[in-house]
Design a protein around this motif. Sequence first.
Motif, PDB file in Angstrom:
ATOM      1  N   THR A 142      10.421  33.779  44.957  1.00  0.00           N
ATOM      2  CA  THR A 142      11.369  32.677  45.025  1.00  0.00           C
ATOM      3  C   THR A 142      10.655  31.348  44.832  1.00  0.00           C
ATOM      4  O   THR A 142       9.616  31.114  45.439  1.00  0.00           O
ATOM      5  N   ARG A 143      11.215  30.497  44.005  1.00  0.00           N
ATOM      6  CA  ARG A 143      10.621  29.187  43.780  1.00  0.00           C
ATOM      7  C   ARG A 143      10.720  28.329  45.029  1.00  0.00           C
ATOM      8  O   ARG A 143      11.738  28.338  45.728  1.00  0.00           O
ATOM      9  N   THR A 144       9.667  27.569  45.297  1.00  0.00           N
ATOM     10  CA  THR A 144       9.678  26.650  46.432  1.00  0.00           C
ATOM     11  C   THR A 144      10.802  25.640  46.285  1.00  0.00           C
ATOM     12  O   THR A 144      11.488  25.298  47.256  1.00  0.00           O
ATOM     13  N   GLY A 145      11.001  25.143  45.069  1.00  0.00           N
ATOM     14  CA  GLY A 145      12.066  24.170  44.834  1.00  0.00           C
ATOM     15  C   GLY A 145      13.441  24.744  45.129  1.00  0.00           C
ATOM     16  O   GLY A 145      14.341  24.025  45.588  1.00  0.00           O
ATOM     17  N   GLU A 146      13.632  26.045  44.884  1.00  0.00           N
ATOM     18  CA  GLU A 146      14.908  26.682  45.181  1.00  0.00           C
ATOM     19  C   GLU A 146      15.155  26.713  46.682  1.00  0.00           C
ATOM     20  O   GLU A 146      16.253  26.435  47.154  1.00  0.00           O
ATOM     21  N   VAL A 147      14.127  27.042  47.447  1.00  0.00           N
ATOM     22  CA  VAL A 147      14.255  27.065  48.904  1.00  0.00           C
ATOM     23  C   VAL A 147      14.587  25.674  49.425  1.00  0.00           C
ATOM     24  O   VAL A 147      15.492  25.487  50.248  1.00  0.00           O
ATOM     25  N   GLN A 148      13.863  24.678  48.945  1.00  0.00           N
ATOM     26  CA  GLN A 148      14.109  23.301  49.377  1.00  0.00           C
ATOM     27  C   GLN A 148      15.516  22.855  49.012  1.00  0.00           C
ATOM     28  O   GLN A 148      16.191  22.165  49.784  1.00  0.00           O
ATOM     29  N   SER A 149      15.980  23.258  47.823  1.00  0.00           N
ATOM     30  CA  SER A 149      17.304  22.852  47.374  1.00  0.00           C
ATOM     31  C   SER A 149      18.390  23.410  48.289  1.00  0.00           C
ATOM     32  O   SER A 149      19.356  22.719  48.622  1.00  0.00           O
ATOM     33  N   ARG A 150      18.229  24.655  48.690  1.00  0.00           N
ATOM     34  CA  ARG A 150      19.269  25.252  49.538  1.00  0.00           C
ATOM     35  C   ARG A 150      19.283  24.623  50.930  1.00  0.00           C
ATOM     36  O   ARG A 150      20.344  24.468  51.533  1.00  0.00           O
ATOM     37  N   ILE A 151      18.110  24.273  51.442  1.00  0.00           N
ATOM     38  CA  ILE A 151      18.064  23.689  52.777  1.00  0.00           C
ATOM     39  C   ILE A 151      18.541  22.239  52.757  1.00  0.00           C
ATOM     40  O   ILE A 151      19.304  21.805  53.624  1.00  0.00           O
ATOM     41  N   PHE A 152      18.118  21.466  51.754  1.00  0.00           N
ATOM     42  CA  PHE A 152      18.451  20.046  51.723  1.00  0.00           C
ATOM     43  C   PHE A 152      19.734  19.780  50.919  1.00  0.00           C
ATOM     44  O   PHE A 152      20.675  19.191  51.446  1.00  0.00           O
ATOM     45  N   ASN A 153      19.771  20.212  49.663  1.00  0.00           N
ATOM     46  CA  ASN A 153      20.920  19.878  48.814  1.00  0.00           C
ATOM     47  C   ASN A 153      22.183  20.601  49.247  1.00  0.00           C
ATOM     48  O   ASN A 153      23.232  19.986  49.425  1.00  0.00           O
ATOM     49  N   ASP A 154      22.097  21.930  49.402  1.00  0.00           N
ATOM     50  CA  ASP A 154      23.296  22.696  49.720  1.00  0.00           C
ATOM     51  C   ASP A 154      23.832  22.357  51.103  1.00  0.00           C
ATOM     52  O   ASP A 154      25.014  22.067  51.277  1.00  0.00           O
ATOM     53  N   ILE A 155      22.949  22.392  52.105  1.00  0.00           N
ATOM     54  CA  ILE A 155      23.407  22.074  53.459  1.00  0.00           C
ATOM     55  C   ILE A 155      23.811  20.614  53.557  1.00  0.00           C
ATOM     56  O   ILE A 155      24.773  20.259  54.236  1.00  0.00           O
ATOM     57  N   GLY A 156      23.085  19.744  52.838  1.00  0.00           N
ATOM     58  CA  GLY A 156      23.459  18.333  52.829  1.00  0.00           C
ATOM     59  C   GLY A 156      24.837  18.118  52.215  1.00  0.00           C
ATOM     60  O   GLY A 156      25.637  17.319  52.717  1.00  0.00           O
ATOM     61  N   ALA A 157      25.132  18.840  51.129  1.00  0.00           N
ATOM     62  CA  ALA A 157      26.442  18.716  50.487  1.00  0.00           C
ATOM     63  C   ALA A 157      27.557  19.274  51.366  1.00  0.00           C
ATOM     64  O   ALA A 157      28.716  18.876  51.246  1.00  0.00           O
ATOM     65  N   MET A 158      27.205  20.208  52.251  1.00  0.00           N
ATOM     66  CA  MET A 158      28.198  20.787  53.158  1.00  0.00           C
ATOM     67  C   MET A 158      28.518  19.862  54.316  1.00  0.00           C
ATOM     68  O   MET A 158      29.483  20.079  55.046  1.00  0.00           O
ATOM     69  N   GLN A 159      27.716  18.822  54.502  1.00  0.00           N
ATOM     70  CA  GLN A 159      27.831  17.990  55.699  1.00  0.00           C
ATOM     71  C   GLN A 159      29.211  17.374  55.842  1.00  0.00           C
ATOM     72  O   GLN A 159      29.802  17.401  56.925  1.00  0.00           O
ATOM     73  N   ALA A 160      29.721  16.811  54.752  1.00  0.00           N
ATOM     74  CA  ALA A 160      31.037  16.176  54.817  1.00  0.00           C
ATOM     75  C   ALA A 160      32.111  17.187  55.195  1.00  0.00           C
ATOM     76  O   ALA A 160      33.040  16.877  55.949  1.00  0.00           O
ATOM     77  N   VAL A 161      31.977  18.409  54.665  1.00  0.00           N
ATOM     78  CA  VAL A 161      32.967  19.449  54.956  1.00  0.00           C
ATOM     79  C   VAL A 161      32.917  19.830  56.424  1.00  0.00           C
ATOM     80  O   VAL A 161      33.926  19.866  57.127  1.00  0.00           O
ATOM     81  N   VAL A 162      31.712  20.133  56.909  1.00  0.00           N
ATOM     82  CA  VAL A 162      31.565  20.595  58.286  1.00  0.00           C
ATOM     83  C   VAL A 162      31.889  19.483  59.281  1.00  0.00           C
ATOM     84  O   VAL A 162      32.464  19.723  60.337  1.00  0.00           O
ATOM     85  N   THR A 163      31.527  18.250  58.944  1.00  0.00           N
ATOM     86  CA  THR A 163      31.707  17.138  59.877  1.00  0.00           C
ATOM     87  C   THR A 163      33.177  16.788  60.079  1.00  0.00           C
ATOM     88  O   THR A 163      33.605  16.455  61.184  1.00  0.00           O
ATOM     89  N   SER A 164      33.970  16.866  59.002  1.00  0.00           N
ATOM     90  CA  SER A 164      35.340  16.351  59.110  1.00  0.00           C
ATOM     91  C   SER A 164      36.436  17.335  58.733  1.00  0.00           C
ATOM     92  O   SER A 164      37.600  17.090  59.026  1.00  0.00           O
ATOM     93  N   VAL A 165      36.086  18.451  58.103  1.00  0.00           N
ATOM     94  CA  VAL A 165      37.126  19.286  57.514  1.00  0.00           C
ATOM     95  C   VAL A 165      38.041  19.907  58.571  1.00  0.00           C
ATOM     96  O   VAL A 165      39.268  19.922  58.413  1.00  0.00           O
ATOM     97  N   LEU A 166      37.467  20.447  59.658  1.00  0.00           N
ATOM     98  CA  LEU A 166      38.311  21.125  60.634  1.00  0.00           C
ATOM     99  C   LEU A 166      39.266  20.145  61.288  1.00  0.00           C
ATOM    100  O   LEU A 166      40.467  20.418  61.427  1.00  0.00           O
ATOM    101  N   THR A 167      38.738  18.982  61.713  1.00  0.00           N
ATOM    102  CA  THR A 167      39.606  17.993  62.335  1.00  0.00           C
ATOM    103  C   THR A 167      40.625  17.446  61.339  1.00  0.00           C
ATOM    104  O   THR A 167      41.760  17.146  61.722  1.00  0.00           O
TER     105      THR A 167
END
Length: 612
Positions: A142-167
């Motif tokens: 697995t590429r190091t950049g791929e791991v970093q992308s999933r931790i930072f980019n993917d989870i970061g992009a999910m932030q708005a959803v998780v922070t406000s979506v349920l409410t």
Amino acid sequence: MAHGPGMGGGMGGGGGGRAMPGAEDRRLAPGQKADTRRILRLFAPYRGTLAVVGLLIALAAATGVISPFLVREIVDVALPDRRMDILAWCVGGMIAVTTISAVLGVIQGMLSTGVGQAIMHDLRVATFGHLQRMGLGFFTRTRTGEVQSRIFNDIGAMQAVVTSVLTSIVSSVAAIAMAVAAMAAMDWRLTLFSLITVPLAVWMNRRVGLRRRAITKAQQETAADLSSSIQESLSVSGILLGTTMGRTAELTAHFDGLSRRLADLGVSSTTAGRWQMALYTTLMSVIPALTYLLGGALLFGETPGITIGTLVAFIALQSGLYPQINGLLRVATQVSSSLALFTRVFEYLDAPVTIAEKPGALALDPARVRGEVRLRGVHFRYPGSEEDTLHGLDISVDPGTHTALVGTTGSGKTTTGYLMARLYDPTAGSVTLDGHDLRDLTLRSIADCVGVVTQEMYLLHASIAENLRFAAPEASDEDLVRACRIAQIHDHIASLPEGYQTVVGERGYRFSGGEKQRLALARTILRDPPVLLLDEATSALDTLTEQAMSGALAALSSGRTTISIAHRLSTIRHADQIVVLEKGRVLERGTYDELIQRGGAFAALAARDASV
């Protein structure tokens, strides 16, 4: 950027038959999907806070429908009858409702944001912790950049959803339910007419959501490629490789292509469904106008079914209903497109741990470990390979002795060392320490008992002292000096202006290869393990420095089990046992002199080594 121009190939050593480092493993857990039930389970630890948020949302929704009734009272009673008292009470009530709603919204927003951030923290830590247990094999595929992308980019992009979506969902549902109930109480005919566009909106929203989900998946994969390109091309190694190979223009062009694709996907994501939403927005503007027409027909009938105040209040409720429906559909689209993000993160969380610790695993005390290492009938095959790298190895290392593993490139020396440190598990057979199968021991106790110095001399971008204390956080300054004296690096450190506080630079590039190897050796010396595994530990040292270290290594090895993997046969002349490997099999074993006298494979290696 493992597939980009000019940057292919791995930097690690040892072993054959494995998948190429840098190849991305996009299919870690086939069939694992991110459904809404699984996403909702992320909120489970915060039920209490969410219950309070739900209560605040319900109160806000209830107060939100009071104003239209007050408006009806003003239009139908206070104004026609010139009742100033009723007018004052209604106006005061409207002000109070607005104030209460604003306060409830602020409190609810603070609580829901706190829950969302806590969930993001939990998800990041869970992903990082799981990856820490994935084993070396996962990271060679697995590429190091791929791991970093999933931790930072993917989870970061999910932030708005998780922070406000349920409410947002609960708030919109509550507001819609209250508004529809209030509208039905005023006039059921106008209510049915107001909801006529909802099925069309749901259908359009589903189509847009599916399209955006596919675009989001492509966006995140492209972002991972871009992250890998940056991580590989702009590291010290990447700059050296690209410059010396004359590939900087090609690398820039490759980066340009990835960035342009990401930009195009961003445009597609933003514009997806714009025409459908424009149509629905138009309908939402038309329906209130038509409601006036229908309300007028009801009002002008021979037996009026509604009052002017009811029609005005109904339109007020309707004007609040449509934005709530629109907001709910928008959130639904956001959730649908975000499922691609959750799926990518859940792939990592669902990936099987290859080096797992058994429940109730035994924790050995390093002070009581004798250091007897045994390999019995060991076979090993790298993931993705069709052939075994090791074939039925039987090797015995007695406590306190020095065993050397030698052989040509690809003979399995480093792989055997990896198995002894449980960086991999054997495909068949067993590796034991003092009679205990490594798979029955805790991973922490294996790390405490088996000190490893590899060809990969990884140093943190920190001070020398911090790098050394990574192995032993409690080590004193005197301990650091003692370890560095043994590793023949103290004098050089002392000559530096900042001494042990000198920052080593990214991956230690402020130091030569030999200096980095001696620092890595000192770091292992600090841990004082009963078993020492040296994988080409002196390969980067010049002859004079190697000779100077030989006495120190001999003193270090005294009383402990030492297993060395070496190409320089001069470094293992005094080993108690030399095991010669060829294509994953034991070819010869014995002392240096015994093997020379036999005139076999080892003698040939020694002759070649002497001629270099």
